[in-house]
Design a protein around this motif. Sequence first.
Motif, PDB file in Angstrom:
ATOM      1  N   ASP A 198       0.860  -1.181   0.000  1.00 52.58           N
ATOM      2  CA  ASP A 198       0.000   0.000   0.000  1.00 52.58           C
ATOM      3  C   ASP A 198       0.901   1.236   0.000  1.00 52.58           C
ATOM      4  OD1 ASP A 198      -2.268   1.521   0.120  1.00 52.58           O
ATOM      5  OD2 ASP A 198      -2.961   0.782   2.057  1.00 52.58           O
ATOM      6  N   THR A 311     -10.987  -0.949  -3.390  1.00 59.20           N
ATOM      7  CA  THR A 311     -11.254  -0.693  -4.804  1.00 59.20           C
ATOM      8  C   THR A 311     -11.010   0.791  -5.021  1.00 59.20           C
ATOM      9  OG1 THR A 311     -13.570  -0.135  -4.413  1.00 59.20           O
ATOM     10  CG2 THR A 311     -13.054  -2.469  -4.822  1.00 59.20           C
ATOM     11  N   PRO A 312     -10.935   1.265  -6.263  1.00 60.68           N
ATOM     12  CA  PRO A 312     -10.819   2.715  -6.466  1.00 60.68           C
ATOM     13  C   PRO A 312     -11.933   3.494  -5.761  1.00 60.68           C
ATOM     14  CG  PRO A 312     -10.316   1.559  -8.498  1.00 60.68           C
ATOM     15  CD  PRO A 312     -10.796   0.510  -7.536  1.00 60.68           C
ATOM     16  N   ALA A 313     -13.151   2.957  -5.762  1.00 60.03           N
ATOM     17  CA  ALA A 313     -14.257   3.661  -5.112  1.00 60.03           C
ATOM     18  C   ALA A 313     -14.071   3.716  -3.600  1.00 60.03           C
ATOM     19  CB  ALA A 313     -15.582   2.991  -5.458  1.00 60.03           C
ATOM     20  N   ARG A 315     -11.181   3.579  -2.014  1.00 55.97           N
ATOM     21  CA  ARG A 315     -10.095   4.530  -1.755  1.00 55.97           C
ATOM     22  C   ARG A 315     -10.605   5.967  -1.856  1.00 55.97           C
ATOM     23  NH1 ARG A 315      -5.058   2.484  -1.188  1.00 55.97           N
ATOM     24  NH2 ARG A 315      -4.632   0.361  -1.940  1.00 55.97           N
ATOM     25  N   ALA A 316     -11.520   6.220  -2.765  1.00 55.80           N
ATOM     26  CA  ALA A 316     -12.117   7.561  -2.861  1.00 55.80           C
ATOM     27  C   ALA A 316     -12.883   7.883  -1.580  1.00 55.80           C
ATOM     28  CB  ALA A 316     -13.043   7.636  -4.080  1.00 55.80           C
ATOM     29  N   LYS A 319     -10.548   8.865   1.114  1.00 54.58           N
ATOM     30  CA  LYS A 319     -10.108  10.251   0.917  1.00 54.58           C
ATOM     31  C   LYS A 319     -11.165  11.231   1.408  1.00 54.58           C
ATOM     32  CE  LYS A 319      -8.556  13.460  -2.696  1.00 54.58           C
ATOM     33  NZ  LYS A 319      -8.273  13.612  -4.151  1.00 54.58           N
ATOM     34  N   HIS A 567     -20.766   4.497  -4.832  1.00 51.08           N
ATOM     35  CA  HIS A 567     -19.390   4.347  -5.293  1.00 51.08           C
ATOM     36  C   HIS A 567     -19.080   5.340  -6.416  1.00 51.08           C
ATOM     37  CE1 HIS A 567     -18.705   1.096  -2.690  1.00 51.08           C
ATOM     38  NE2 HIS A 567     -18.976   0.067  -3.480  1.00 51.08           N
ATOM     39  N   LEU A 571     -16.373   8.499  -6.236  1.00 48.05           N
ATOM     40  CA  LEU A 571     -15.290   8.665  -7.212  1.00 48.05           C
ATOM     41  C   LEU A 571     -15.312  10.062  -7.806  1.00 48.05           C
ATOM     42  CD1 LEU A 571     -15.445   5.205  -9.006  1.00 48.05           C
ATOM     43  CD2 LEU A 571     -13.439   6.135  -7.835  1.00 48.05           C
ATOM     44  N   SER A 575     -12.432  13.940  -6.366  1.00 46.55           N
ATOM     45  CA  SER A 575     -11.573  14.815  -7.167  1.00 46.55           C
ATOM     46  C   SER A 575     -12.008  16.272  -7.106  1.00 46.55           C
ATOM     47  CB  SER A 575     -11.583  14.346  -8.625  1.00 46.55           C
ATOM     48  OG  SER A 575     -12.895  14.443  -9.169  1.00 46.55           O
TER      49      SER A 575
END
Length: 578
Positions: A198, A311-313, A315-316, A319, A567, A571, A575
Amino acid sequence: MLLFPLMRRFAGILVVVSASVVSGVAGEPPKPIRASGETFTVTDDERQKIEAAIPAKAVVAPAKPRRLLIFDLNVGYGGHRSIAHANLAFALMGKKTGAFETVVSHDPAVFAPPSLRRFDAVFLNNTVGNPFDDPELRRSLLEFVTGGGGLMGVHGTTVAFTRWPGAHEDWPEFGFMLGARGAAHRAQDERVVAKLDDPGHPLVAPFGGQGFERRDEFFRVAGPYSRDRLRVLLSIDTEKTDLGSGPRERADNDYALAWVRNYGRGRVFYSTIAHHPNAFWDPTLLRFYLGAAQFVLGDLAAPTTPSAKLTPAVRAQEKLGWRLGIEAYTFHKFTFFEAIDKTAQLGLPYIGGLSFQKVSNEIPKNFDPQLSDDELRAVRLKLDAAGLRLLTYYIHDLPKEEAACRRVFEFGRKMGIETFLSEPKPDALDTIERLCDEYGINVGLHNHDEKASPHYWHPEKIAKLCRGRSRRLGAGGDVGYWMRSGIDPVEAVRMLKDRLVTLQMHDLHARGPDGHDVPWGTGVGQSARLFEALHAEGVRPTMIGLEYSYHWLESMPEIARSIEFFHQTALRLASVKP
């Protein structure tokens, strides 16, 4: 057995320890039966190396003075020579950086509740064997962790609370809490290339995004190890490490070297890299261990979502500071154990509890503070086996009478609950507020409609009741009932701001009392705007609870659609600057 305190000074650092001896057979001198860090010494040359390698400053400034208990007792085993070096290194790191104060002990009495309450975290320093079997002391350590304390272990800690030699299991839940069992290893100077599993995780920042080579004794741990439960930080890079042609210790070829996790509210860290004393004069490893200490002490924020659920979602969402989970009312026509299974099937790591839901077919009782310690243990282990954390818990009333209210908070401490949702009488809020601060548990005042919740149905009423009170007291907003009561959820978020301590999320097919749940983003609730408002206001609820109150027995497809909507929204928002 006689216990007597000893005082040791390493480089000007006061270290408080104790020693245990027993009388020997008649005619023989007393024989020590336990070994600890004081068995070993740090040479002057080694001390100078450690002093030179100590980090110059803390990773983050501590929020308050912190105390780290280092426990270094070994039973049935002579102990690792590195114990003394770790004791010294941590004492020096704490003093030089101002991050924490250390107390070193190998007296089990230090785990009695009045003693343990003085500490923010416990570091079990290479503790092999069964340091104590007193059930009250074990329960004290367990509840210290589940209630929000820290636990750190290195190397031999994976066989702590086993009967040694042989590592025969003596406390299974400790193994689950730490994350693994076992001490299988190869040569003491095995060459391994470690990879960063990680690379963006704050605890691995000292490695600069790069793997590294090291010679050491590396444990290959066994069950209950699983990436479904743990956030793995470092592991053996099997493509760059010569593992030989013989049989492998694990069929999955997954050899974790370090990880973090939560057990209840507790922060847990483990690393196997601590067999040799030179680990504690390696500047990079010391920065790694300093960050780990500040994590378990509660100062360094670090994500713990299990690796297999990333997953990317997700991790978003990390954040954004959001955690999506299932509210148990969604599955209240099933048992709580069935709700756990369904939540795991949906791929979520979080769940809320419900006081009037049966636990399981084997425990046909409500999931409430009346359960025995054995029954609560069964719930904790079921949650852990599914890779879930219990973040919230609905109990309709929190009593004004302190002893009765305290029983509920004790239940919350044992289960690692972060936030209660409740609708207590307003005259109970003084008692509740005091216990919120004492236990570190939030209370979200829950809303139904005006008739059922006359004191809490409108966000303005909750804001007024909470004015001037602890920040642990706020709203446990039910979006569905806001909409049925004619309240705009977006305006409610803007009104409550960080007084919105947790959220029960809904989207409805129509406003008004007859509105029923539909997948998020398909109804009249303007779900996207609500999440945008949460982000804009910087609101980070304990949990964004998915409470789907429709098609009770066949709601999984609609719930899955809601999860996918969330999700995609996360995402997009991750940003966007608030």
